[in-house]
Design an enzyme around this catalytic site. Structure first.
Site, PDB file in Angstrom:
ATOM      1  CG  ASN A   9      -1.737   1.234   1.375  1.00  0.00           C
ATOM      2  OD1 ASN A   9      -1.832   2.029   0.438  1.00  0.00           O
ATOM      3  ND2 ASN A   9      -2.346   1.420   2.534  1.00  0.00           N
ATOM      4  CE  LYS A  11      -0.143   3.091   4.918  1.00  0.00           C
ATOM      5  NZ  LYS A  11      -0.002   3.168   6.364  1.00  0.00           N
ATOM      6  CG  HIS A  95      -5.723   1.967   5.466  1.00  0.00           C
ATOM      7  ND1 HIS A  95      -5.248   2.880   6.387  1.00  0.00           N
ATOM      8  CD2 HIS A  95      -4.735   1.076   5.261  1.00  0.00           C
ATOM      9  CE1 HIS A  95      -4.008   2.546   6.707  1.00  0.00           C
ATOM     10  NE2 HIS A  95      -3.674   1.457   6.042  1.00  0.00           N
ATOM     11  CD  GLU A  97      -2.756   5.464   6.977  1.00  0.00           C
ATOM     12  OE1 GLU A  97      -2.760   5.529   5.727  1.00  0.00           O
ATOM     13  OE2 GLU A  97      -1.840   4.903   7.613  1.00  0.00           O
ATOM     14  CD  GLU A 167      -3.325  -2.398   7.675  1.00  0.00           C
ATOM     15  OE1 GLU A 167      -2.377  -2.741   6.981  1.00  0.00           O
ATOM     16  OE2 GLU A 167      -3.806  -1.262   7.651  1.00  0.00           O
ATOM     17  N   GLY A 173       2.948   2.093  10.819  1.00  0.00           N
ATOM     18  CA  GLY A 173       3.928   3.154  10.597  1.00  0.00           C
ATOM     19  C   GLY A 173       4.696   3.553  11.847  1.00  0.00           C
ATOM     20  CB  SER A 213       5.710  -2.060  11.773  1.00  0.00           C
ATOM     21  OG  SER A 213       5.324  -0.741  12.102  1.00  0.00           O
TER      22      SER A 213
HETATM   23  O1  LIG Z   1      -1.713  -0.486   4.694  1.00  0.00           O
HETATM   24  C1  LIG Z   1      -0.678  -0.664   5.321  1.00  0.00           C
HETATM   25  C2  LIG Z   1      -0.592  -0.443   6.731  1.00  0.00           C
HETATM   26  O2  LIG Z   1      -1.206   0.737   7.125  1.00  0.00           O
HETATM   27  C3  LIG Z   1       0.745  -0.680   7.350  1.00  0.00           C
HETATM   28  O3  LIG Z   1       1.624   0.383   7.147  1.00  0.00           O
HETATM   29  P1  LIG Z   1       3.161   0.190   7.608  1.00  0.00           P
HETATM   30  O4  LIG Z   1       3.636  -1.083   6.993  1.00  0.00           O
HETATM   31  O5  LIG Z   1       3.876   1.403   7.096  1.00  0.00           O
HETATM   32  O6  LIG Z   1       3.140   0.094   9.112  1.00  0.00           O
END
Ligand SMILES: O=C[C@H](O)COP(=O)(O)O
Length: 254
Positions: A9, A11, A95, A97, A167, A173, A213
């Site tokens: 992803n 983002k 998600h 976010e 998640e 993150g 993460s």
């Molecule tokens: O969509 C992915 C997740 O929000 C995980 O993000 P991350 O791997 O940067 O912690």
């Protein structure tokens, strides 16, 4: 045996040329889709080029959100029909976010999940608790509610095809991964909820990813757990080398 699914992803990262280079660079290195599903979820502006670049290869392309209506006066939105038209394969729905900053609710997550199937898109439905909920021992009941509402009204066939991404918000993150036991415990609970909702055939088929993460250093252990069938990866999906390592771990997982 459930096929592992590794989804990056991006983002809100990468300019179009950078995204294009990424997919062109990795597409020949990605193993056959019989062994592992490899998905890159990119911002909307990337999708026309990426779906073209990935065709004939084993990279599948996903969007990170969509509206649930097919068309209409929704300024700034992108419809499921538009994604289908571009031959997009997957769409991330709900998600954390989106839930946190853009008013995504369990109700809109459900509408979008149903709309995805109506438009030949595979939904990756995200669920997960906050740190406060975890500390208050509310994780299982909260995640259960999210799953039940997201999947409400799906047929058994659709429920088998849906991908659920667990998640925990406190692990996104932050560099703080849930331990593989913590992650597996919730994924196993999600499978139980799906069994209760749709029966054993569906719960044995549905794929559940862990996200938060995930990186080359921890993916093998996570994928070694009984109820984790893949990963939804943010930060570590932005570098070609790391992403390919994650995909390789998926290929070796079963
Ligand atoms: O969509 C992915 C997740 O929000 C995980 O993000 P991350 O791997 O940067 O912690």
């Amino acid at each position: 045996m459930r096929k592992p699914i590794i989804a990056g992803n991006w983002k809100m990262n990468k300019l179009v040329a950078e995204g294009a280079r990424f997919v062109v660079d990795i597409r020949e290195k990605v193993p056959s889709g019989d062994e592992v599903d490899t998905v890159v979820c990119a911002p909307f502006v990337h999708l026309p080029f990426l779906t073209e670049a990935a065709r004939e290869y084993h990279v599948q392309i996903g969007a990170q959100n969509m509206h649930y209506e097919e068309s209409g006066a929704f300024t700034g939105e992108v419809s499921p029909q538009m994604l289908e038209d571009l031959l997009v394969d997957y769409v991330i729905i709900g998600h954390s976010e989106r839930r946190q900053y853009y008013n995504e609710t369990d109700e809109t997550v459900n509408k979008k999940t149903l709309a995805a199937f109506e438009n030949n898109l595979n939904p990756i439905v995200c669920v997960g608790e906050t740190l406060e909920q975890r500390d208050n021992n509310e994780t299982m009941s909260f995640v259960e509610g999210q799953v039940r509402q997201a999947l409400d009204g799906l047929t058994e066939e659709q429920a088998k095809q849906v991908v659920i991404a667990y998640e925990p918000i406190w692990a996104i993150g932050t560099g703080r991964t849930a331990t593989s036991e913590q992650a597996n415990e919730v994924c196993a609970h999600i499978r139980k909820v799906v069994k209760d909702q749709f029966g054993e055939d569906v719960s044995e088929a549905v794929r559940i990813q862990y996200g938060g993460s995930v990186k080359p250093a921890n993916i093998e252990e996570l994928l070694g757990m009984s109820d984790i069938d893949g990963a939804l990866v943010g930060g570590a999906s932005l570098k070609e080398e790391d992403f390919l390592k994650l995909v390789e771990a998926g290929q070796n997982a079963r």
